[in-house]
Design an enzyme around this catalytic site. Structure first.
Site, PDB file in Angstrom:
ATOM      1  CG  HIS A 176      24.212 -15.521  51.711  1.00  0.00           C
ATOM      2  ND1 HIS A 176      23.196 -14.820  52.335  1.00  0.00           N
ATOM      3  CD2 HIS A 176      23.777 -15.772  50.449  1.00  0.00           C
ATOM      4  CE1 HIS A 176      22.186 -14.670  51.491  1.00  0.00           C
ATOM      5  NE2 HIS A 176      22.512 -15.225  50.342  1.00  0.00           N
TER       6      HIS A 176
ATOM      7  CD  GLN B  33      24.727 -15.932  42.605  1.00  0.00           C
ATOM      8  OE1 GLN B  33      25.827 -16.137  43.114  1.00  0.00           O
ATOM      9  NE2 GLN B  33      23.620 -15.958  43.329  1.00  0.00           N
TER      10      GLN B  33
ATOM     11  CD  GLU C  87      20.400 -15.395  43.260  1.00  0.00           C
ATOM     12  OE1 GLU C  87      20.739 -16.129  44.193  1.00  0.00           O
ATOM     13  OE2 GLU C  87      20.656 -14.180  43.217  1.00  0.00           O
TER      14      GLU C  87
END
Length: 257
Positions: free
Chosen positions: A48, A148, A150
């Site tokens: 990001h 991760q 998620e």
């Protein structure tokens, strides 16, 4: 210095917790400042953030100068070996939802016998071939591998994911988790907190390290008290914004007196 910092990181995380911010700016001065402030790690964000592998080299240099561990959150599996080649102390891989995907991460991040990472010793991490070959491979395989979790699929496959060798930390992404639970952005919603707590408890039973993202002192305390050891606190741009707001408000108060 890189492997010494990794070993220090392990000592700290095993005895308590470590803390560090995500970094989205392209100025390595922010990374260096975070190190001088005493942060344990920084997460250089390719998912990001606007950083490229080329620009990340200077961020990693800045981290090493200031004595903070540089972890890179990659945008795709193809980035894993590239960021390790330039000296990342660890990789953080988003959206891992199955044991098969976790195994693929390890294969990309580790040299034989743990994985199948493409071999080149003429890279920055090997001091451009100045580091003896076997010593480089040994050090390279000490880099952190963080995945991760998620979404609901990851939760359904959690037991199988936790059995994958070579994963150092399970990182709970509260924002994407909140979206998968139908309450996007509500990271303190009871449903989100319940799912996160379940992951923490199940991982602790297997002696697996857990991390998560926090963006307030309240959530930082909440998850440190729950036993989360790898605590990401906010983002460099957000921290800078909040600091500017505090300065502005204090200046207004001074003028009002």
């Amino acid at each position: 210095m890189g492997m010494a910092k990794t070993e220090e990181f392990y000592r700290k995380i095993r005895s308590g917790y470590v803390i560090g911010p995500f970094m989205k700016t392209c100025d390595p001065a922010f990374v260096e400042a975070a190190g001088y402030a005493g942060m344990d790690f920084v997460i250089l964000d390719m998912e990001h953030g606007p950083a490229s592998v080329e620009s990340l080299q200077n961020h990693i240099r800045a981290a090493q100068v200031a004595g903070v561990l540089p972890v890179v959150r990659v945008g795709s599996y193809g980035d894993i070996s590239r960021v390790l080649d330039i000296g990342a102390g660890g990789v953080q891989v988003p959206q891992v939802s199955s044991a098969k995907e976790a195994e693929a991460v390890v294969r990309e991040a580790k040299y034989f016998p743990q994985g199948e990472r493409g071999v080149c010793r003429f890279v920055r991490a090997a001091r451009y071939s100045a580091l003896e070959k076997q010593e480089y491979f040994r050090r390279a395989n000490q880099a952190l591998v963080i995945i991760q979790l998620e979404g609901q699929k990851a939760l359904e496959n959690l037991d199988e994911i936790m059995e994958v060798p070579g994963i150092d930390i399970l990182f709970i992404g509260p924002y994407d988790l909140s979206q998968s639970l139908g309450v996007p952005g509500q990271t303190t919603h009871p449903a989100v907190v319940e799912q996160m707590q379940e992951i923490v408890e199940r991982a602790k039973k297997k002696h697996i390290l857990v991390g998560t993202f926090t963006d307030s002192e309240k959530t930082l305390k909440r998850w440190s008290d729950a036993g989360v050891q790898y605590l990401s606190y906010s983002v460099d741009t957000g921290i800078f914004y909040e600091a500017c707001v505090r300065v502005r408000e204090r200046a207004k108060q001074m003028n009002a007196c």
